[in-house]
Design an enzyme around this catalytic site. Structure first.
Site, short mmCIF file in Angstrom:
data_model
loop_
_atom_site.label_atom_id
_atom_site.label_comp_id
_atom_site.label_asym_id
_atom_site.label_seq_id
_atom_site.Cartn_x
_atom_site.Cartn_y
_atom_site.Cartn_z
N LYS A 40 9.82 -14.30 14.08
CA LYS A 40 10.13 -15.73 14.17
C LYS A 40 10.18 -16.41 12.81
CE LYS A 40 5.33 -17.17 15.04
NZ LYS A 40 4.43 -17.84 16.01
N GLY A 44 7.96 -9.42 6.35
CA GLY A 44 6.86 -9.32 5.40
C GLY A 44 5.59 -9.97 5.90
N THR A 46 2.36 -12.31 6.94
CA THR A 46 1.31 -12.99 6.17
C THR A 46 1.12 -12.37 4.80
OG1 THR A 46 0.12 -13.73 8.14
CG2 THR A 46 -1.15 -13.52 6.11
N LYS A 56 -2.47 -12.82 -5.09
CA LYS A 56 -2.67 -11.98 -6.28
C LYS A 56 -1.86 -12.49 -7.46
CE LYS A 56 -5.18 -9.77 -3.46
NZ LYS A 56 -5.01 -10.70 -2.32
N GLY A 119 9.41 -13.91 20.25
CA GLY A 119 9.45 -12.93 21.32
C GLY A 119 8.28 -13.05 22.29
N GLY A 272 -12.24 -15.82 7.79
CA GLY A 272 -11.55 -14.69 8.40
C GLY A 272 -10.31 -15.11 9.16
N HIS A 443 -11.14 9.36 -22.49
CA HIS A 443 -11.98 8.40 -23.19
C HIS A 443 -11.16 7.63 -24.22
CE1 HIS A 443 -15.56 6.74 -25.13
NE2 HIS A 443 -15.04 7.11 -26.30
#
Length: 466
Positions: A40, A44, A46, A56, A119, A272, A443
């Site tokens: 709708k 991609g 959320t 990000k 849908g 959440g 290193h």
């Protein structure tokens, strides 16, 4: 899938074009199935448009801001004039739009039909779609994947108005930086927005009902992040519950369960996300749910044999890469490839705050609860040369079974999210600490910290105390 059935319009209908949905669609098409995706909004979901990617991008801007502020520590005299929020939005949207164009091209290139509309399940093999012009279309398919995603959760009695009290959706599109903000929720979403706003100059307080930030992480990782946030000046109220949030023309006042109050320009509700399963026709096909989530087996098959579900609508980790894996597994199951079920304990988790928190496997507490005799080692990044160069503090903690394999790796520090793949291999391949200790790390790199922690656990510490 043993063969194509021409009695249906397509072999697979995917209801929802987010991470799990489009992964299922792409893999199914690759395996020769006729696929339709009903979405709708935009492909991609959320993650691409309101979650992983844009947040990000903001965190990268925040990192640049911090680099400029701290430039004198590296011998560079630079000044921060101001943050151009319009230019930040242009950068953020540019990243999102480029990925959206690429994804759209992938879907079109594999012959997947993209149907724009809302849908609703009307049978175990059919979805009715309300198109943008209000007309109806019904699509039939041998199988259906429900991947309708999630929305921000709300605190009972506290209504987000999109201005003074916002969710992560509105927080992404603010046209001004708040002078002060209260973040309700100390999980990944809350800690990431706290990082962004603090870096942009806001006074930030986090309120978390549980005793620690990122409460699902190992307690050592939570403590390291709390210490870093406190050092930065981010205020923490842990083990505190919110009873009210009262907006006014001047800002918002938050009342806690101990009777104390906090005031700020803005409140972010970040407790959440809830599955989007209402209004999609679950009752009409007899799908079973639990707390709003669809019940599935280890192959993501629902209580209706022709219908699968992936991503945030099922009670697994709400992570984009989990949705990818579930979508691929479902497509391969339908193709008869017998893929292995997902080991959710072996899935890497990253909170992209400053510093980052990255982990895979069991915490010390979970390993103990499961009956393991636990051994662990904590390596302080103060002993890591690259961390010193980057000006990063943090830890790497390794949890193992006594005389047995590594059960979990938990990291806090700059860029540790880039180290999680090695940790994932260690945990998922049941490597022992002494086996990992034999591996030579370049290193100076941050990856040495992973090796150093395993050296310590193997009883031969190098740049750490025994």
């Amino acid at each position: 899938m043993s063969g194509l059935d021409d009695t249906f319009d397509v072999d697979l209908i995917v209801l929802g074009g987010g991470s799990g949905g489009y992964a299922a669609a792409l893999r199914a098409a690759e395996l020769g199935m006729r696929v339709a995706v009903i979405e709708k909004d935009k492909l991609g979901g959320t993650c691409l448009h309101r979650g992983c990617i844009p947040t990000k991008a903001l965190l990268q801007t925040a990192d640049v801001v911090e680099t400029v502020r701290e430039s004198a520590c590296f011998g560079v005299q630079a000044s921060l004039d101001h943050i151009d929020t319009g230019a930040v939005a242009t950068y953020r949207d540019g990243v999102v739009n480029a990925l959206f164009r690429g994804l759209s091209g992938l879907v079109a290139g594999r012959g997947i039909e993209l149907i724009t509309g809302t849908g609703r399940l009307v049978s175990p093999t059919a979805v009715a779609v309300t198109l943008p012009d209000g007309t109806q279309r019904t699509v039939s398919g041998a199988h259906i994947v429900v991947a309708t995603g999630s929305v921000p959760r709300h605190i009972p009695g506290i209504s987000a108005d999109g201005q003074r009290i916002v969710t992560s959706d509105e927080a992404l599109t603010l046209d001004a930086i708040p002078r002060s903000a209260i973040v309700l929720g100390g999980g990944a979403i809350g800690c990431e927005f706290a990082t962004v706003w603090h870096s942009f100059g806001a006074q930030v307080a986090i309120v978390e009902a549980l005793p620690h930030l990122v409460p699902l992480e190992d307690q050592a990782a939570s403590a390291a992040l709390e210490k870093a946030f406190a050092r930065q000046g981010i205020s923490l109220r842990l083990g505190a519950k919110v009873t009210a949030a009262t907006p006014s023309a001047e800002g918002v006042t938050v009342t806690l369960d101990d009777g104390s109050t906090l005031a700020a320009d803005l409140v972010l509700v970040a407790i959440g996300r809830a599955p989007v399963t209402d209004g999609i026709g679950l009752d009409s096909v007899g799908l079973e749910t639990d707390r709003g989530y669809l019940k599935v087996d280890e192959r993501c098959r629902t209580s209706v044999p022709t219908i699968f579900a992936v991503g945030d609508v099922i009670p697994t980790l709400q992570l984009a890469h989990v949705g990818f894996a579930e979508g691929i597994m479902v497509a391969e199951t339908l193709a008869g490839l017998d893929p292995a079920p997902i080991d959710y304990l072996g899935v890497p988790r990253v909170t992209y705050s400053h510093p980052e928190v990255a982990s895979v496997g069991m915490t010390s507490a979970v390993a103990t609860e499961r009956g393991y005799e636990v051994q662990d080692a904590v390596y302080d990044l103060a002993g890591n040369g690259k961390a010193r160069i980057l000006g990063s503090t943090g830890i790497v903690k390794v949890v193992s079974a006594k005389g047995g394999p590594v059960l979990g790796v938990h990291m806090v520090g700059k860029r540790v999210g880039e180290l999680i793949s090695e940790a994932q291999l260690i945990v998922n391949w049941d490597a022992r600490p002494d086996e990992v200790a034999q591996h030579i790390h370049a290193h100076p790199t941050l990856s040495e910290a992973v090796g150093e922690a395993h050296l310590a656990l193997a009883g031969k510490p190098l740049h750490s105390h025994s």
